[in-house]
Design a protein around this motif. Structure first.
Motif, PDB file in Angstrom:
ATOM      1  N   CYS A 136       1.010  -1.269   0.159  1.00 22.97           N
ATOM      2  CA  CYS A 136       0.030   0.107  -0.175  1.00 22.97           C
ATOM      3  C   CYS A 136       0.681   1.234  -0.045  1.00 22.97           C
ATOM      4  O   CYS A 136       1.790   1.469   0.815  1.00 22.97           O
ATOM      5  CB  CYS A 136      -0.798  -0.009   1.121  1.00 22.97           C
ATOM      6  N   CYS A 139      -0.392   3.232   3.869  1.00 24.24           N
ATOM      7  CA  CYS A 139       0.034   2.785   5.232  1.00 24.24           C
ATOM      8  C   CYS A 139       1.153   1.659   5.113  1.00 24.24           C
ATOM      9  O   CYS A 139       1.473   0.963   6.156  1.00 24.24           O
ATOM     10  CB  CYS A 139      -1.325   2.020   5.830  1.00 24.24           C
ATOM     11  N   CYS A 152      -6.196  -0.342  -1.088  1.00 24.91           N
ATOM     12  CA  CYS A 152      -5.799  -1.177   0.303  1.00 24.91           C
ATOM     13  C   CYS A 152      -7.172  -1.120   0.948  1.00 24.91           C
ATOM     14  O   CYS A 152      -8.047  -0.115   1.200  1.00 24.91           O
ATOM     15  CB  CYS A 152      -4.746  -0.049   0.999  1.00 24.91           C
ATOM     16  N   ILE A 154      -7.344  -1.252   3.992  1.00 25.42           N
ATOM     17  CA  ILE A 154      -7.173  -0.829   5.526  1.00 25.42           C
ATOM     18  C   ILE A 154      -7.614   1.159   5.296  1.00 25.42           C
ATOM     19  O   ILE A 154      -8.280   1.480   5.821  1.00 25.42           O
ATOM     20  CB  ILE A 154      -6.015  -0.777   6.090  1.00 25.42           C
ATOM     21  N   CYS A 155      -6.697   1.422   4.538  1.00 26.79           N
ATOM     22  CA  CYS A 155      -6.858   3.009   4.141  1.00 26.79           C
ATOM     23  C   CYS A 155      -7.310   3.425   2.961  1.00 26.79           C
ATOM     24  O   CYS A 155      -7.680   4.742   2.690  1.00 26.79           O
ATOM     25  CB  CYS A 155      -5.412   3.674   4.658  1.00 26.79           C
TER      26      CYS A 155
HETATM   27 ZN   LIG Z   1      -3.085   1.374   3.284  1.00 26.10          ZN
END
Ligand SMILES: [Zn+2]
Length: 168
Positions: A136, A139, A152, A154-155
């Motif tokens: 990513c 992050c 990603c 997550i982010c």
């Molecule tokens: Zn990320």
């Protein structure tokens, strides 16, 4: 005679190490070097006077065309690819001790047919030594190669592919 390198865009993109002062490419190839890092490297080498950007006359291009016409590769070669091969052909006809640096399989195959020496930058390293992973941009989380998305989880940032060394 000092070896004279003819460089494909992949030579810059994959980090060819310049060991000779005699490096050549064609104008069309320079347009293929787009990513920031490769562009910086390219500009630096031009500024140091290590790279000659040379055009090839159309006779040379049709000469190459005649030689490789019989092979199916002609259809897979882009115009810049053909120009690069024509430059290599022209320099070798002039008696230069040349080597083409390319990671493009079709170009390599064509050069083999034409009996022009070539070498890849990363081709050798690929055999069991390198692998890809996805990272990513935001992050820096790492994902397995099979991770199916471009973003990603997550982010939400973009994911890029990175080559990693898995063994020595
Ligand atoms: Zn990320």
């Amino acid at each position: 005679m000092e070896i004279c390198y003819v460089l494909d865009a992949s030579a810059f993109i994959n980090g060819f190490q310049f060991t000779s002062k005699r490096n050549f490419t064609v104008p069309e190839i320079t347009a293929e070097i787009k990513d920031f890092e490769s562009r910086l490297k390219f500009d630096a080498i031009v500024n140091e006077g290590l790279l000659t950007i040379q055009d090839v006359p159309s006779e040379c291009l049709s000469c190459v065309h005649d030689i490789i016409y019989e092979s199916g590769d002609i259809l897979r070669l882009s115009f810049p690819d053909k120009k690069l091969i024509a430059l290599a052909y022209m320099l070798s006809q002039q008696g230069e001790n040349i080597k083409v640096i390319t990671d493009d399989y079709t170009i390599q195959n064509t050069l083999k047919i034409m009996d022009i020496p070539y070498s890849g930058v990363i081709t050798e390293g690929i055999k069991g030594i390198y692998n890809w992973k996805k990272v990513c941009e935001g992050c820096k989380k790492e994902f397995p190669e099979e991770y199916p998305f471009d973003d990603c989880e997550i982010c939400g940032s973009k994911i890029f592919k990175k080559r990693i060394k898995v063994s020595k």
